[in-house]
Design a protein around this motif. Structure first.
Motif, PDB file in Angstrom:
ATOM      1  N   ASP A 188       0.769  -1.630   0.000  1.00  0.00           N
ATOM      2  CA  ASP A 188      -0.444  -0.287  -0.415  1.00  0.00           C
ATOM      3  C   ASP A 188       0.680   0.875   0.027  1.00  0.00           C
ATOM      4  OD1 ASP A 188      -2.577  -1.543   0.138  1.00  0.00           O
ATOM      5  OD2 ASP A 188      -1.995  -1.650   2.469  1.00  0.00           O
ATOM      6  N   ASN A 189       1.465   1.406  -1.282  1.00  0.00           N
ATOM      7  CA  ASN A 189       2.846   2.602  -1.460  1.00  0.00           C
ATOM      8  C   ASN A 189       3.555   2.824   0.408  1.00  0.00           C
ATOM      9  OD1 ASN A 189       1.583   3.290  -3.483  1.00  0.00           O
ATOM     10  ND2 ASN A 189       0.170   3.958  -2.918  1.00  0.00           N
ATOM     11  N   GLN A 190       3.677   1.867   0.905  1.00  0.00           N
ATOM     12  CA  GLN A 190       4.718   1.556   2.671  1.00  0.00           C
ATOM     13  C   GLN A 190       5.636   1.177   1.725  1.00  0.00           C
ATOM     14  OE1 GLN A 190       1.683   1.123   5.892  1.00  0.00           O
ATOM     15  NE2 GLN A 190       1.577   3.081   6.023  1.00  0.00           N
ATOM     16  N   LEU A 191       7.310   1.601   2.106  1.00  0.00           N
ATOM     17  CA  LEU A 191       8.071   0.920   2.249  1.00  0.00           C
ATOM     18  C   LEU A 191       8.517   0.232   3.209  1.00  0.00           C
ATOM     19  CD1 LEU A 191      10.101   3.136  -0.423  1.00  0.00           C
ATOM     20  CD2 LEU A 191       8.843   1.260  -1.023  1.00  0.00           C
ATOM     21  N   PHE A 192       9.182  -1.516   3.178  1.00  0.00           N
ATOM     22  CA  PHE A 192       9.832  -1.893   4.241  1.00  0.00           C
ATOM     23  C   PHE A 192      11.163  -2.302   3.822  1.00  0.00           C
ATOM     24  CE2 PHE A 192       4.914  -1.876   5.234  1.00  0.00           C
ATOM     25  CZ  PHE A 192       5.125  -1.621   6.170  1.00  0.00           C
ATOM     26  N   LEU A 193      11.992  -2.886   5.171  1.00  0.00           N
ATOM     27  CA  LEU A 193      12.880  -3.472   4.468  1.00  0.00           C
ATOM     28  C   LEU A 193      13.186  -4.696   5.232  1.00  0.00           C
ATOM     29  CD1 LEU A 193      16.235  -1.419   5.045  1.00  0.00           C
ATOM     30  CD2 LEU A 193      15.025  -2.346   2.261  1.00  0.00           C
ATOM     31  N   ASN A 217       2.418 -11.123   4.628  1.00  0.00           N
ATOM     32  CA  ASN A 217       0.743 -12.333   3.657  1.00  0.00           C
ATOM     33  C   ASN A 217       0.716 -11.741   2.222  1.00  0.00           C
ATOM     34  OD1 ASN A 217       0.685 -14.646   4.951  1.00  0.00           O
ATOM     35  ND2 ASN A 217      -1.259 -13.400   6.278  1.00  0.00           N
ATOM     36  N   ARG A 218       0.784  -9.935   2.681  1.00  0.00           N
ATOM     37  CA  ARG A 218       1.064  -8.993   1.085  1.00  0.00           C
ATOM     38  C   ARG A 218       1.656  -8.668   0.511  1.00  0.00           C
ATOM     39  NH1 ARG A 218      -2.196  -5.209   3.731  1.00  0.00           N
ATOM     40  NH2 ARG A 218      -2.800  -4.023   2.079  1.00  0.00           N
ATOM     41  N   ARG A 219       2.830  -8.307   1.158  1.00  0.00           N
ATOM     42  CA  ARG A 219       3.875  -7.772   0.642  1.00  0.00           C
ATOM     43  C   ARG A 219       4.587  -8.042  -0.798  1.00  0.00           C
ATOM     44  NH1 ARG A 219       6.567 -12.700   2.944  1.00  0.00           N
ATOM     45  NH2 ARG A 219       8.556 -13.320   2.363  1.00  0.00           N
ATOM     46  N   GLU A 220       5.560  -7.572  -1.753  1.00  0.00           N
ATOM     47  CA  GLU A 220       5.716  -7.322  -2.328  1.00  0.00           C
ATOM     48  C   GLU A 220       7.120  -7.063  -2.412  1.00  0.00           C
ATOM     49  OE1 GLU A 220       5.383  -5.122  -6.693  1.00  0.00           O
ATOM     50  OE2 GLU A 220       3.429  -4.653  -5.818  1.00  0.00           O
ATOM     51  N   LEU A 221       7.671  -7.787  -2.823  1.00  0.00           N
ATOM     52  CA  LEU A 221       9.101  -8.000  -2.661  1.00  0.00           C
ATOM     53  C   LEU A 221       9.949  -7.047  -3.889  1.00  0.00           C
ATOM     54  CD1 LEU A 221      10.419 -11.326  -1.768  1.00  0.00           C
ATOM     55  CD2 LEU A 221       9.942  -9.201   0.110  1.00  0.00           C
ATOM     56  N   HIS A 222      10.762  -6.192  -4.161  1.00  0.00           N
ATOM     57  CA  HIS A 222      11.611  -5.871  -4.976  1.00  0.00           C
ATOM     58  C   HIS A 222      12.865  -5.700  -5.467  1.00  0.00           C
ATOM     59  CE1 HIS A 222       7.962  -3.315  -5.827  1.00  0.00           C
ATOM     60  NE2 HIS A 222       7.802  -3.054  -3.983  1.00  0.00           N
ATOM     61  N   GLU A 223      13.478  -5.395  -4.662  1.00  0.00           N
ATOM     62  CA  GLU A 223      15.083  -6.283  -4.795  1.00  0.00           C
ATOM     63  C   GLU A 223      15.873  -5.286  -3.462  1.00  0.00           C
ATOM     64  OE1 GLU A 223      16.475  -2.122  -7.022  1.00  0.00           O
ATOM     65  OE2 GLU A 223      14.838  -1.129  -6.374  1.00  0.00           O
ATOM     66  N   ILE A 224      16.779  -6.149  -3.493  1.00  0.00           N
ATOM     67  CA  ILE A 224      18.003  -6.084  -2.168  1.00  0.00           C
ATOM     68  C   ILE A 224      18.654  -4.847  -3.162  1.00  0.00           C
ATOM     69  CG2 ILE A 224      20.463  -6.951  -1.555  1.00  0.00           C
ATOM     70  CD1 ILE A 224      19.362  -9.371  -2.841  1.00  0.00           C
ATOM     71  N   ILE A 225      18.893  -3.875  -1.930  1.00  0.00           N
ATOM     72  CA  ILE A 225      19.124  -2.862  -1.603  1.00  0.00           C
ATOM     73  C   ILE A 225      20.585  -2.881  -0.625  1.00  0.00           C
ATOM     74  CG2 ILE A 225      17.391  -1.967  -2.724  1.00  0.00           C
ATOM     75  CD1 ILE A 225      16.845  -0.744   0.413  1.00  0.00           C
ATOM     76  N   PHE A 226      21.068  -3.459   0.506  1.00  0.00           N
ATOM     77  CA  PHE A 226      21.633  -3.208   1.264  1.00  0.00           C
ATOM     78  C   PHE A 226      21.952  -4.759   1.234  1.00  0.00           C
ATOM     79  CE2 PHE A 226      19.395   0.154   2.750  1.00  0.00           C
ATOM     80  CZ  PHE A 226      19.713   1.182   2.643  1.00  0.00           C
ATOM     81  N   ILE A 227      23.398  -4.968   1.547  1.00  0.00           N
ATOM     82  CA  ILE A 227      24.342  -5.624   1.906  1.00  0.00           C
ATOM     83  C   ILE A 227      25.395  -5.434   2.855  1.00  0.00           C
ATOM     84  CG2 ILE A 227      26.262  -5.844  -0.002  1.00  0.00           C
ATOM     85  CD1 ILE A 227      26.245  -8.518   0.092  1.00  0.00           C
ATOM     86  N   SER A 228      25.122  -6.666   3.837  1.00  0.00           N
ATOM     87  CA  SER A 228      26.485  -6.676   5.277  1.00  0.00           C
ATOM     88  C   SER A 228      28.030  -5.989   4.830  1.00  0.00           C
ATOM     89  CB  SER A 228      26.505  -7.755   6.459  1.00  0.00           C
ATOM     90  OG  SER A 228      27.111  -8.356   5.643  1.00  0.00           O
TER      91      SER A 228
END
Length: 112
Positions: free
Chosen positions: A56-61, A100-111
């Motif tokens: 819903d137009n909110q970003l998460f990691l 249940n509803r997330r849409e995964l996009h791309e990897i943006i950070f790595i250790s």
């Protein structure tokens, strides 16, 4: 002259409405900035990495690893809060709704 003024106003408004890239939103989170760098397509071995996701137009990691099984999901919202820290397996929790509803996009950070 009016046309020129309209064009200048259009470009002024358009330049102000650009949103920040997702990386910059999450670089404000201390734990991300201190321990992770931006992902540039390098090979991922056993490092932890954060995948950008949205609902819903909110970003998460979302934290992931190819080699480690995580005990629970780690999901950071735009306020740098782990939404899965409490009751990650309760079906009506914010964490469960995300999973249940997330849409995964791309990897943006790595250790580091």
């Amino acid at each position: 002259m009016r046309l020129l003024l309209l064009i200048v106003c259009f470009f002024a408004v358009a330049s102000c409405t650009k949103s920040k890239p997702p990386e910059s939103v999450f670089l404000e989170c201390e734990s991300i900035a201190a321990n992770y760098k931006e992902y540039n397509g390098e090979t991922i071995a056993c490092q932890f990495y954060w995948t950008l996701a949205s609902i819903d137009n909110q970003l998460f990691l979302e934290l992931n690893s190819h080699c480690a099984d995580l005990v629970r999901p780690f999901v950071i919202n735009e306020n740098c809060e782990d939404i899965c820290a409490e009751s990650p397996f309760s079906l009506d929790s914010e964490c469960a709704q995300y999973l249940n509803r997330r849409e995964l996009h791309e990897i943006i950070f790595i250790s580091k």
